[in-house]
Design an enzyme around this catalytic site. Sequence first.
Site, mmCIF file in Angstrom:
data_model
loop_
_atom_site.group_PDB
_atom_site.id
_atom_site.type_symbol
_atom_site.label_atom_id
_atom_site.label_comp_id
_atom_site.label_asym_id
_atom_site.label_seq_id
_atom_site.Cartn_x
_atom_site.Cartn_y
_atom_site.Cartn_z
ATOM 1 N N GLY A 142 30.751 8.300 8.162
ATOM 2 C CA GLY A 142 32.168 7.984 8.355
ATOM 3 C C GLY A 142 32.493 8.007 9.836
ATOM 4 N N SER A 143 32.863 9.192 10.334
ATOM 5 C CA SER A 143 33.167 9.324 11.768
ATOM 6 C C SER A 143 31.923 9.099 12.623
ATOM 7 C CB SER A 143 33.729 10.723 12.051
ATOM 8 O OG SER A 143 34.908 10.918 11.323
ATOM 9 N N ILE A 168 36.149 0.068 1.688
ATOM 10 C CA ILE A 168 36.274 -1.190 2.425
ATOM 11 C C ILE A 168 37.595 -1.895 2.076
ATOM 12 C CG2 ILE A 168 35.165 -3.405 2.984
ATOM 13 C CD1 ILE A 168 33.708 -0.714 3.901
ATOM 14 N N GLN A 290 74.218 19.240 13.412
ATOM 15 C CA GLN A 290 73.300 19.194 14.565
ATOM 16 C C GLN A 290 71.829 19.230 14.123
ATOM 17 O OE1 GLN A 290 73.192 22.484 17.450
ATOM 18 N NE2 GLN A 290 73.703 20.968 18.999
ATOM 19 N N GLU A 374 40.236 3.667 10.538
ATOM 20 C CA GLU A 374 39.871 3.109 11.853
ATOM 21 C C GLU A 374 39.773 4.234 12.900
ATOM 22 O OE1 GLU A 374 40.946 -0.757 13.065
ATOM 23 O OE2 GLU A 374 41.226 -1.469 11.010
ATOM 24 N N SER A 377 42.405 11.055 13.715
ATOM 25 C CA SER A 377 43.043 11.582 14.937
ATOM 26 C C SER A 377 42.033 12.372 15.774
ATOM 27 C CB SER A 377 44.209 12.499 14.565
ATOM 28 O OG SER A 377 45.250 11.743 14.012
HETATM 29 C C1 LIG Z 1 42.480 3.431 2.953
HETATM 30 C C2 LIG Z 1 41.239 3.378 3.777
HETATM 31 C C3 LIG Z 1 40.761 2.148 4.211
HETATM 32 C C4 LIG Z 1 39.576 2.066 4.949
HETATM 33 N N1 LIG Z 1 39.084 0.827 5.322
HETATM 34 C C5 LIG Z 1 37.870 0.745 5.903
HETATM 35 C C6 LIG Z 1 37.269 -0.536 6.167
HETATM 36 O O1 LIG Z 1 37.875 -1.586 5.932
HETATM 37 N N2 LIG Z 1 36.023 -0.570 6.700
HETATM 38 C C7 LIG Z 1 35.325 0.563 6.997
HETATM 39 O O2 LIG Z 1 34.196 0.457 7.473
HETATM 40 N N3 LIG Z 1 35.864 1.797 6.775
HETATM 41 C C8 LIG Z 1 37.109 1.904 6.222
HETATM 42 N N4 LIG Z 1 37.668 3.146 5.966
HETATM 43 C C9 LIG Z 1 36.913 4.329 6.301
HETATM 44 C C10 LIG Z 1 37.537 5.154 7.417
HETATM 45 O O3 LIG Z 1 37.406 4.506 8.649
HETATM 46 C C11 LIG Z 1 36.889 6.551 7.360
HETATM 47 O O4 LIG Z 1 37.398 7.174 6.186
HETATM 48 C C12 LIG Z 1 37.168 7.386 8.572
HETATM 49 O O5 LIG Z 1 36.539 6.836 9.702
HETATM 50 C C13 LIG Z 1 36.693 8.825 8.398
HETATM 51 O O6 LIG Z 1 35.412 8.889 7.841
HETATM 52 P P1 LIG Z 1 35.162 9.848 6.561
HETATM 53 O O7 LIG Z 1 36.205 9.518 5.551
HETATM 54 O O8 LIG Z 1 33.750 9.738 6.149
HETATM 55 O O9 LIG Z 1 35.466 11.316 7.085
HETATM 56 P P2 LIG Z 1 34.452 12.262 7.905
HETATM 57 O O10 LIG Z 1 33.828 11.509 9.005
HETATM 58 O O11 LIG Z 1 33.573 12.965 6.943
HETATM 59 O O12 LIG Z 1 35.483 13.296 8.527
HETATM 60 C C14 LIG Z 1 36.041 14.390 7.786
HETATM 61 C C15 LIG Z 1 36.859 15.231 8.774
HETATM 62 O O13 LIG Z 1 36.006 15.731 9.813
HETATM 63 C C16 LIG Z 1 36.523 15.346 11.074
HETATM 64 N N5 LIG Z 1 35.430 15.095 12.007
HETATM 65 C C17 LIG Z 1 34.305 14.364 11.817
HETATM 66 N N6 LIG Z 1 33.556 14.343 12.926
HETATM 67 C C18 LIG Z 1 34.214 15.062 13.863
HETATM 68 C C19 LIG Z 1 33.958 15.414 15.224
HETATM 69 N N7 LIG Z 1 32.883 14.990 15.866
HETATM 70 N N8 LIG Z 1 34.881 16.179 15.857
HETATM 71 C C20 LIG Z 1 35.997 16.611 15.228
HETATM 72 N N9 LIG Z 1 36.289 16.321 13.947
HETATM 73 C C21 LIG Z 1 35.413 15.554 13.272
HETATM 74 C C22 LIG Z 1 37.327 14.076 10.800
HETATM 75 O O14 LIG Z 1 38.273 13.841 11.818
HETATM 76 C C23 LIG Z 1 37.957 14.419 9.468
HETATM 77 O O15 LIG Z 1 39.081 15.222 9.671
HETATM 78 C C24 LIG Z 1 38.868 3.251 5.271
HETATM 79 C C25 LIG Z 1 39.373 4.498 4.853
HETATM 80 C C26 LIG Z 1 40.543 4.561 4.134
HETATM 81 C C27 LIG Z 1 41.065 5.904 3.694
#
Ligand SMILES: Cc1cc2nc3c(=O)[nH]c(=O)nc-3n(C[C@H](O)[C@H](O)[C@H](O)COP(=O)(O)OP(=O)(O)OC[C@H]3O[C@@H](n4cnc5c(N)ncnc54)[C@H](O)[C@@H]3O)c2cc1C
Length: 390
Positions: A142-143, A168, A290, A374, A377
């Site tokens: 993911g990340s 996706i 307020q 994408e 945070s």
């Molecule tokens: C509705 C939706 C649509 C999407 N569409 C697409 C798409 O079209 N194409 C595509 O390819 N992907 C898509 N994604 C995937 C999306 O980009 C990923 O979900 C996202 O990048 C996070 O990856 P992950 O869910 O595996 O979380 P993980 O990477 O497992 O992260 C879990 C947590 O750990 C934190 N973390 C991970 N690594 C670090 C680090 N080095 N330092 C600090 N914190 C960290 C993350 O910030 C998060 O809080 C989509 C996701 C959603 C929810």
Amino acid sequence: MATLFLYTARIMDFELTNQHRLARATARDVARTELAPYAQEWDQTMTFPGEALKKLARLGFMGISIPKAYGGCGLDSISYVLIIEELAKVCASTAIIVSVHNSVCAYPIFMLGTEEQKQSYLVPLSRGEKLGAFALTEPNAGSDPASLETVAERHGDHFILNGTKTFITNGSTADIVLVMARTDRTKRSRGITAFIVDKSFGGIIVGSKENKLGIRASDTCELIFKRCTVPAANVLGELGAGLGAALDTLTFGRVGVAAQALGVAECAFEESIRYSTQRKQFGRPIADFQAIQWMLADMATEIEAARSLVYRAAWLKDRGKPFAAEASMAKLYASETAMRCATKAVQIHGGYGCMKDYRVERCFRDAKVIEIYEGTSEIQRLIIARNVTK
Ligand SMILES: Cc1cc2nc3c(=O)[nH]c(=O)nc-3n(C[C@H](O)[C@H](O)[C@H](O)COP(=O)(O)OP(=O)(O)OC[C@H]3O[C@@H](n4cnc5c(N)ncnc54)[C@H](O)[C@@H]3O)c2cc1C
């Protein structure tokens, strides 16, 4: 210190041109007539807004930044963010469908594609005859996309793709998918290649649509590649340069997502103004208190700050200047602003804010999702920190 000076030294002209105003007015108008009456129902029933997309395509919104020669509108990035912002104010799901199609599918084909690839794929994408998707994320990547496991093995003039992509956007509805796959197992980030995959190639199993918290009208699903045969001519850019291309692509994508967040924040704010000036308690509109005024003031201030970051990232891109850190700042701040504004909006609406009939309830759910896709945070902060410390 030097880096900070560099950032503050970039002066931006805040005046919108007539073309920008026209793009914004057109998007506002179509959002009012084609999205507003249906968006709530699409959200509840997870209905993909297929018919509305056809109307957006007629306005050129499926090829916003693509030159006219390739079927697009040839508008600049400021116009692009204005359009996404207006769509998101009314329907954040439609905004992300359009944003993904434009920024992370059509645009990289325009930037990196061969003339043949542009004619075959970019032209129908820009005209809205075909829908695009971008497939990077996997169950274990993911990340950290460099750890992706989908493989593409060369067999003569074809590659055979095997693996699973998850979450996706436009997954089941897209015709063309930009897929990142590993072509060299001995290398990590430099062993990944981008492929233009036409769903008609076969070998792609589409998983069921995810039942999401927010952005529910967009279609998010798993794509399983099982011996999917892709011509070598469909490699986008250089072999092994796919991750770099994907990350560059996501930089522009983030500006679109930031604009989407801005639209959601504005919606939450406008609904809060409307409600708080009409709702009476203790014999007065609650906007007289307020506690409510301070929430409204914070929302207005943060929205203006987010707007500056979003337009600035687009402005830098239009001038061919580096904008990776600015795109991340825009995505981070705008998405967190959307979340804060939506939370305050629900609070201002009291019990009614928790009800599905009220628009702010959808803003609240949509904003949370925008903080995640994408690049979360945390990942945006990581990119910004790398840029300011290098
Ligand atoms: C509705 C939706 C649509 C999407 N569409 C697409 C798409 O079209 N194409 C595509 O390819 N992907 C898509 N994604 C995937 C999306 O980009 C990923 O979900 C996202 O990048 C996070 O990856 P992950 O869910 O595996 O979380 P993980 O990477 O497992 O992260 C879990 C947590 O750990 C934190 N973390 C991970 N690594 C670090 C680090 N080095 N330092 C600090 N914190 C960290 C993350 O910030 C998060 O809080 C989509 C996701 C959603 C929810």
